[in-house]
Enzyme design. Structure first.
Site, PDB file in Angstrom:
ATOM      1  N   LYS A 136      64.676  94.823  -9.517  1.00  0.00           N
ATOM      2  CA  LYS A 136      64.299  94.254 -10.810  1.00  0.00           C
ATOM      3  C   LYS A 136      64.246  92.731 -10.752  1.00  0.00           C
ATOM      4  CE  LYS A 136      67.196  94.270 -14.290  1.00  0.00           C
ATOM      5  NZ  LYS A 136      68.048  94.739 -15.412  1.00  0.00           N
ATOM      6  N   ASP A 154      63.464  96.722 -17.272  1.00  0.00           N
ATOM      7  CA  ASP A 154      64.816  96.590 -17.810  1.00  0.00           C
ATOM      8  C   ASP A 154      64.980  97.611 -18.934  1.00  0.00           C
ATOM      9  OD1 ASP A 154      63.288  95.592 -19.865  1.00  0.00           O
ATOM     10  OD2 ASP A 154      64.462  93.757 -20.131  1.00  0.00           O
TER      11      ASP A 154
END
Length: 229
Positions: A136, A154
């Site tokens: 991420k 997210d």
């Protein structure tokens, strides 16, 4: 952009958006925010990298408050190494998990200095090899700094993708992979930020602001909130 009047819902509409609906969905988000970007404050690739590492389980507002104290003192890998872990902890102590994050930041800075000449690498593998950097975080850096069509899934993007029917998936990687397949190329660079901001300010977890949502007529969410637009 005015909120569109909901169109008549077909009797049989699939659980996921069609290609035409996805294009319209992203077109509307682009119209209200033509040049989206992160809300983390940074001036260099390194500053963004550190801010994203610090942002795990923390808000952008909280991270910005900490980096406003840290970066005037140390905003390069070598400067943070010179600052030392204990002093770094004092600068970021208002952020959750600051002890572990300080350790990771110091370790990442050491690798950047010793292996990359103090420069943030552009390659995913090199980014993910840095302590505190996962897929991420790497995606955020690749997208925001280097202009790569990457999407960092997210909690906001995961929620929006599943709730709206844009790109449902059981886990963040499944959602990321599906987003990369279904989002038209013209939207890939901005999609990461549009979806995060939409989830943060409109498609919120507890009470989505459906009456003011510009894509509510495209959304598959069955329990839309009511109220005046």
């Amino acid at each position: 952009m005015s909120v569109p009047t909901p169109t008549a819902t077909p009797k049989r509409r699939g659980p996921t958006m069609t290609r035409a609906e996805i294009h319209e969905f992203l077109s509307r988000l682009r119209e209200i925010d033509p040049e989206p970007t992160t809300e983390l404050e940074y001036t260099t690739p390194f500053e963004l990298l550190i801010a994203v590492i610090l942002s795990a389980q923390a808000t952008d507002v909280g991270v910005n408050k900490a980096t406003r104290r840290l970066y005037p003192v140390a905003n390069t890998p070598q400067a943070i190494l010179d600052l030392g872990e204990d002093a770094l902890k004092r600068h970021i102590s208002t952020i959750g998990l600051f002890n572990a994050k300080a350790k990771n930041v110091i370790a990442a800075c050491r690798i950047l200095v010793e292996q990359h000449g103090g420069v943030v690498p552009r390659e995913r593998a090199a980014l993910e090899a840095l302590p505190g950097v996962g897929r991420k975080t790497a995606n955020v850096v690749l997208n925001t700094v280097f202009g790569e069509p990457a999407i960092a899934v997210d909690t906001h993007i995961f929620r929006v993708s599943n709730r709206t029917g844009l790109a449902p998936g059981k886990d963040v990687r499944a959602v990321e992979d599906r987003l990369m397949r279904v989002i038209p190329e013209e939207f890939l660079l901005g999609a990461h930020h549009w979806l995060i901001l939409h989830g943060r300010y409109t498609c919120k977890a507890r009470k989505p602001d459906c009456p003011k949502c510009v894509v509510r007529d495209l959304c598959r969410f069955k329990d839309k909130t009511v109220g005046s637009a």
